[in-house]
Scaffold this active site. Structure first.
Site, PDB file in Angstrom:
ATOM      1  CE  LYS A 119      23.905 -24.351 -10.329  1.00 46.65           C
ATOM      2  NZ  LYS A 119      24.231 -25.264 -11.447  1.00 46.65           N
TER       3      LYS A 119
ATOM      4  CB  SER B 261       9.915 -50.042 -10.361  1.00 45.15           C
ATOM      5  OG  SER B 261       9.843 -48.733 -10.899  1.00 45.15           O
TER       6      SER B 261
END
Length: 294
Positions: free
Chosen positions: A154, A102
């Site tokens: 939010k 990765s």
């Protein structure tokens, strides 16, 4: 950092740089020690700055042994090495150790050539968003979420409540864009790799060294001598000695080092306690990371 010769006696130099463990932009400290240890990003930058002042450095050998790390740290290291290579005209080779997956494979794209040990595991091209949800546990123990927010998204990804409608799609959009960045970097640096015809190469799976060589993810299976030999030939420095930088005392601050006033990660022997994560709560983290069971 002070220079230490590993082997060789020539005037020219090949610098060995280690990319080991979790790739992160976060600094760390140890209990009862006053100094902060630099992050991997800061350490790489510091070593490159030192090498930039040495005209005898003709090449870099990246010794990579890592499952990956944060998206941002992986990208910063990749770009810093690429910039150094372009400015100094040096050759870079990456040697993949036991695990180079990765984000570690992302960093390896900065090299002109990628080698791997016969026993290396690599690949795992993709993004993972690390997140957990504690809502069920909170209900069992009688704890409720009293967060006040300005908009419904939010606190996107909050572990303290059930996901709102549309949240998964928003997060998936971010993951997809970061994944696209990873694929573009590999495509730009592995010109012979036709990923559009081989989607299984970028679906997150891992590969053995021989599989990676067959699929074009690496250039060669070999060892340190092979990697050093390639750099010497590519840099036209057949007698170059191999060196590495060893830290002596405090590190030199740079744009990626933050100092003592920032949250740090403390280590107690082999048990790691992430103080920043503990104090700030469990939040989502976008990672270029091979994380079995994640």
């Amino acid at each position: 950092y002070e220079e230490r010769v590993l082997f060789g006696r020539g005037k020219d130099k090949i610098l060995v740089m280690g990319i080991e463990g979790l790739i992160s932009e976060r600094e760390s400290s140890r209990p009862f020690q006053l100094k902060v240890e630099p992050s991997m990003v800061s350490s790489v930058k510091e070593q490159l700055d030192k090498a930039a002042g040495d005209e005898r450095v003709k090449g870099i050998l990246l010794m990579i042994n890592s499952p990956g790390g944060t998206v941002t740290a992986s990208d910063i290291i990749y770009n810093e090495i690429r910039r150094f290579k372009a400015e100094k005209g040096v050759r870079v080779v990456a040697l993949l150790n036991g695990t180079a997956t990765s984000g570690a494979y992302y960093v390896a794209q900065s090299a002109d050539r990628i080698l791997a040990y016969p026993t290396t595991v690599t690949g795992s091209i993709g993004v993972i968003l690390l997140n957990i949800n504690l809502n069920g546990l909170m209900e069992k123990i009688g704890v409720s979420n009293a967060t006040i927010k300005s908009g419904m998204y939010k606190d996107l990804g909050s572990p303290l409540r059930k996901p709102e409608e549309g949240e998964k799609e928003i997060l998936q959009g971010v993951v997809d864009e970061l994944y696209g960045q990873f694929v573009r970097v590999v495509a730009e640096n592995r010109s012979g790799l036709k990923m559009s015809a081989r989607p299984e190469l970028v679906d997150g799976r891992i590969f053995t060294a021989r599989q990676a060589l067959s699929d074009g993810l690496i250039d060669q299976i070999g060892y340190v001598a092979d990697a050093v030999g390639w750099v010497r030939d590519a840099a036209a420095a057949p007698d170059a000695r191999v060196v590495r930088y060893q830290r002596q005392g405090d590190h030199r601050p740079n744009m990626y080092s933050y100092g003592q006033d920032q949250p740090v990660q403390a280590e107690f022997n082999i048990i790691k306690l992430d103080l920043e994560g503990f104090l700030s709560g469990v939040g989502p983290t976008f990672m270029y990371l091979w994380m079995p069971g994640g």
